[in-house]
Design a protein around this motif. Structure first.
Motif, PDB file in Angstrom:
ATOM      1  N   GLY A  92       8.429  12.974  12.954  1.00  0.00           N
ATOM      2  CA  GLY A  92       7.303  12.072  13.111  1.00  0.00           C
ATOM      3  C   GLY A  92       7.520  10.803  12.305  1.00  0.00           C
ATOM      4  O   GLY A  92       8.577  10.582  11.712  1.00  0.00           O
ATOM      5  N   GLN A  93       6.521   9.966  12.290  1.00  0.00           N
ATOM      6  CA  GLN A  93       6.616   8.702  11.555  1.00  0.00           C
ATOM      7  C   GLN A  93       6.694   8.960  10.059  1.00  0.00           C
ATOM      8  O   GLN A  93       6.018   9.835   9.512  1.00  0.00           O
ATOM      9  N   ALA A  94       7.544   8.189   9.400  1.00  0.00           N
ATOM     10  CA  ALA A  94       7.737   8.346   7.961  1.00  0.00           C
ATOM     11  C   ALA A  94       6.631   7.632   7.189  1.00  0.00           C
ATOM     12  O   ALA A  94       5.998   6.697   7.693  1.00  0.00           O
ATOM     13  N   SER A  95       6.431   8.053   5.962  1.00  0.00           N
ATOM     14  CA  SER A  95       5.483   7.370   5.085  1.00  0.00           C
ATOM     15  C   SER A  95       6.044   6.008   4.696  1.00  0.00           C
ATOM     16  O   SER A  95       7.256   5.839   4.550  1.00  0.00           O
ATOM     17  N   VAL A  96       5.170   5.019   4.539  1.00  0.00           N
ATOM     18  CA  VAL A  96       5.617   3.695   4.093  1.00  0.00           C
ATOM     19  C   VAL A  96       5.533   3.570   2.573  1.00  0.00           C
ATOM     20  O   VAL A  96       5.767   2.484   2.026  1.00  0.00           O
ATOM     21  N   ASP A  97       5.195   4.666   1.889  1.00  0.00           N
ATOM     22  CA  ASP A  97       5.175   4.669   0.426  1.00  0.00           C
ATOM     23  C   ASP A  97       6.545   5.128  -0.069  1.00  0.00           C
ATOM     24  O   ASP A  97       6.993   6.222   0.257  1.00  0.00           O
ATOM     25  N   ARG A  98       7.192   4.304  -0.864  1.00  0.00           N
ATOM     26  CA  ARG A  98       8.527   4.652  -1.370  1.00  0.00           C
ATOM     27  C   ARG A  98       8.863   3.785  -2.571  1.00  0.00           C
ATOM     28  O   ARG A  98       8.108   2.897  -2.950  1.00  0.00           O
ATOM     29  N   GLY A  99      10.038   4.040  -3.142  1.00  0.00           N
ATOM     30  CA  GLY A  99      10.480   3.264  -4.291  1.00  0.00           C
ATOM     31  C   GLY A  99      11.086   1.931  -3.889  1.00  0.00           C
ATOM     32  O   GLY A  99      10.983   1.497  -2.729  1.00  0.00           O
ATOM     33  N   LEU A 100      11.740   1.291  -4.839  1.00  0.00           N
ATOM     34  CA  LEU A 100      12.333  -0.025  -4.598  1.00  0.00           C
ATOM     35  C   LEU A 100      13.613   0.081  -3.788  1.00  0.00           C
ATOM     36  O   LEU A 100      14.356   1.056  -3.908  1.00  0.00           O
ATOM     37  N   SER A 126       0.378   0.071   7.005  1.00  0.00           N
ATOM     38  CA  SER A 126       0.561  -0.979   5.993  1.00  0.00           C
ATOM     39  C   SER A 126       0.872  -0.387   4.627  1.00  0.00           C
ATOM     40  O   SER A 126       0.358   0.669   4.249  1.00  0.00           O
ATOM     41  N   ARG A 127       1.707  -1.106   3.891  1.00  0.00           N
ATOM     42  CA  ARG A 127       2.078  -0.686   2.544  1.00  0.00           C
ATOM     43  C   ARG A 127       1.031  -1.134   1.529  1.00  0.00           C
ATOM     44  O   ARG A 127       0.317  -2.130   1.732  1.00  0.00           O
ATOM     45  N   ASN A 128       0.983  -0.437   0.422  1.00  0.00           N
ATOM     46  CA  ASN A 128       0.094  -0.814  -0.670  1.00  0.00           C
ATOM     47  C   ASN A 128       0.520  -2.161  -1.242  1.00  0.00           C
ATOM     48  O   ASN A 128       1.713  -2.405  -1.457  1.00  0.00           O
ATOM     49  N   LEU A 129      -0.440  -3.036  -1.497  1.00  0.00           N
ATOM     50  CA  LEU A 129      -0.118  -4.379  -1.967  1.00  0.00           C
ATOM     51  C   LEU A 129       0.639  -4.350  -3.289  1.00  0.00           C
ATOM     52  O   LEU A 129       1.586  -5.119  -3.480  1.00  0.00           O
ATOM     53  N   ASP A 130       0.258  -3.485  -4.199  1.00  0.00           N
ATOM     54  CA  ASP A 130       0.946  -3.433  -5.495  1.00  0.00           C
ATOM     55  C   ASP A 130       2.420  -3.075  -5.327  1.00  0.00           C
ATOM     56  O   ASP A 130       3.288  -3.604  -6.034  1.00  0.00           O
ATOM     57  N   ASP A 131       2.716  -2.179  -4.377  1.00  0.00           N
ATOM     58  CA  ASP A 131       4.108  -1.802  -4.125  1.00  0.00           C
ATOM     59  C   ASP A 131       4.893  -2.982  -3.550  1.00  0.00           C
ATOM     60  O   ASP A 131       6.060  -3.205  -3.900  1.00  0.00           O
ATOM     61  N   ILE A 132       4.266  -3.716  -2.658  1.00  0.00           N
ATOM     62  CA  ILE A 132       4.929  -4.892  -2.075  1.00  0.00           C
ATOM     63  C   ILE A 132       5.238  -5.912  -3.163  1.00  0.00           C
ATOM     64  O   ILE A 132       6.349  -6.462  -3.228  1.00  0.00           O
ATOM     65  N   LEU A 133       4.273  -6.161  -4.026  1.00  0.00           N
ATOM     66  CA  LEU A 133       4.463  -7.173  -5.065  1.00  0.00           C
ATOM     67  C   LEU A 133       5.518  -6.737  -6.081  1.00  0.00           C
ATOM     68  O   LEU A 133       6.278  -7.574  -6.589  1.00  0.00           O
ATOM     69  N   ALA A 134       5.587  -5.440  -6.373  1.00  0.00           N
ATOM     70  CA  ALA A 134       6.642  -4.950  -7.268  1.00  0.00           C
ATOM     71  C   ALA A 134       8.008  -5.211  -6.641  1.00  0.00           C
ATOM     72  O   ALA A 134       8.973  -5.576  -7.334  1.00  0.00           O
ATOM     73  N   GLU A 135       8.088  -5.053  -5.337  1.00  0.00           N
ATOM     74  CA  GLU A 135       9.330  -5.310  -4.628  1.00  0.00           C
ATOM     75  C   GLU A 135       9.673  -6.794  -4.644  1.00  0.00           C
ATOM     76  O   GLU A 135      10.835  -7.177  -4.819  1.00  0.00           O
ATOM     77  N   VAL A 136       8.669  -7.646  -4.458  1.00  0.00           N
ATOM     78  CA  VAL A 136       8.895  -9.095  -4.512  1.00  0.00           C
ATOM     79  C   VAL A 136       9.459  -9.492  -5.870  1.00  0.00           C
ATOM     80  O   VAL A 136      10.403 -10.283  -5.964  1.00  0.00           O
TER      81      VAL A 136
END
Length: 436
Positions: A133-141, A185-195
């Protein structure tokens, strides 16, 4: 386990993502964008284009690596058609679809052939295990290469994923068939950590990816303007507004606030997939938008001080000369700041591919010779339309643009190459899925 992740030509986000997941699973991982350097015995190759299946370099690399006792795993968008991948490149395994769960399990089990989400060749032929099935969009860097600053994808060091899925149903596109039509959609905090991590590693510009950028945090395809505006604002606070772009937007997925956010928190460009100036062809393409909607979107962007680029597809099997002329009229009437023209490529497992398989070559513009004003150039009809459209797009850009011999020859070489590649992909399609 030591692993090499290779993403030919560019470091794709998917390759960096899987590299990061393997790293976080305890493996020693290095990433490359070519086959020139030394690699580990375990190699994961991320392929995003059908053209990769026709690459002698990739085929030779895999053959040599396996003959030396190495193991080669292929993933990426090409995994949607594992029979072609295995038939052309002969890897040990193909990871089908989203690989966030499959890849680490495959590696941790010592390359078991009993897990879901893989395909391989054995004595009985090609074996395709059930998909996951579809994977989770929550993950590490992700695993970001040291030379990411040297990469430029339409001006960006990288496209980062803010969400998955597309509400559209374009017949030529693999995205909704690969990631689904629901928006994850990914969590905003996770996106910003990646940025922040991309910036630390030297990235100079980041672009929002996800099919249609403004659908971030959308619910049932409806805008979440606050979420999208907040996303761009926070990313710009880290990178600077001149170092963020959110180019890929559907013409029916904009609003006043969306355009204001793109103007205030990004480089100020919008990239629309307009595709055709013919409503008939847009219906055949499943675009879900009209020519009038595209026109309104272009002028709305101008009202907000944005620059507008558009992509166009020529050589659709049902495209007539009248349809093409309507597309040319759209370009000349809207003076786009930039335009990208491509010949319709039948990506396997899409409705366009099904249509191409049903269309005799003698009726397909990709094959039929052009007998109009460019006859002396010996182009196919699709190539001639692409050439003509690019010339007109250049001449009608804002400001003065002169089509020199150098520009003329560059466009000519480009359309010939595009035509050759699409015909090669079409022949590959017929080889595996045709019934001639």
């Amino acid at each position: 386990m030591k692993v090499s992740v290779i993403s030919p030509e560019i470091y794709t986000y998917g390759a960096m993502l899987i590299g990061g997941i393997l790293r976080d699973s305890g493996h020693e991982v290095k990433i490359a964008n070519n086959f020139a350097g030394d690699t580990e015995d375990i190699v994961l190759i991320s392929l995003y284009s059908t053209q990769h299946l026709l690459s002698p370099e990739i085929r030779e690399f895999i053959r040599n690596k396996r003959s030396q006792g190495g193991t080669v795993v292929i993933g990426g968008p090409v995994s949607a058609y594992p029979e072609m991948v295995i038939g052309e490149l002969e890897p040990d395994f193909v990871v089908i679809g989203e690989g966030e769960e499959t890849v680490p399990e495959l590696f941790s089990t010592g390359f078991s052939k009993d897990i879901a989400g893989i395909a391989f060749m054995d004595d009985s032929g090609i074996v395709v295990r059930p998909k996951r099935g579809q994977a989770s969009v929550d993950r590490g860097l992700p695993l970001i290469p040291d030379d990411i600053s040297a990469q430029s994808i339409r001006g960006a060091s990288a496209y980062i994923e803010t969400h998955r899925g597309c509400t559209g149903a374009c017949t030529f596109c693999q995205v909704p068939r690969f990631f689904g039509r629901n928006i994850r959609s990914r969590n905003l905090d996770d996106i910003l950590a990646e940025v922040r991590e991309f910036k630390r590693m030297g990235a100079t510009r980041l672009s929002v990816s996800g099919g249609t950028g403004s659908l971030y945090m959308a619910d049932d395809g409806k805008f979440n303007e606050d979420a999208f505006v907040g996303l761009l604002k926070e990313m710009a606070a880290i990178m600077g507004p001149n170092n963020i772009s959110s180019p890929d937007i559907r013409v029916d997925c904009i609003s006043e606030r969306v355009l204001d956010a793109i103007r205030d928190y990004s480089i100020g460009w919008v990239f629309f997939g307009i595709e055709s100036g013919s409503d008939r062809i847009l219906r055949d393409m499943g675009k879900g938008a009209t020519v009038q909607a595209a026109s309104d979107a272009v002028f709305a962007c101008r009202d907000h001080g944005l620059k507008v680029a558009g992509s166009f597809i020529v050589g659709h099997p049902k495209e007539t000369e009248e349809d093409f002329e309507l597309t040319r009229d759209f370009i000349t009437g809207h003076s786009l700041d930039d335009a990208f023209v491509s010949v319709a490529e039948p990506i396997p497992m899409t409705p366009l591919a099904d249509l191409v398989l049903k269309t005799p070559r003698s009726e397909n513009p990709v094959y039929t010779p052009h007998n109009g004003e460019y006859k002396s150039l010996k182009l196919t009809e699709a190539e001639a339309r692409s050439f003509d459209l690019q010339m007109h797009a250049d001449m009608f850009k804002p400001g003065l643009h002169v089509v020199t011999d150098e520009v003329f020859n560059a466009y000519l070489a480009g359309v010939r190459k595009d035509g050759e590649e699409v015909r090669a992909a079409t022949e590959l399609l017929f080889r595996y899925y045709g019934h001639e």
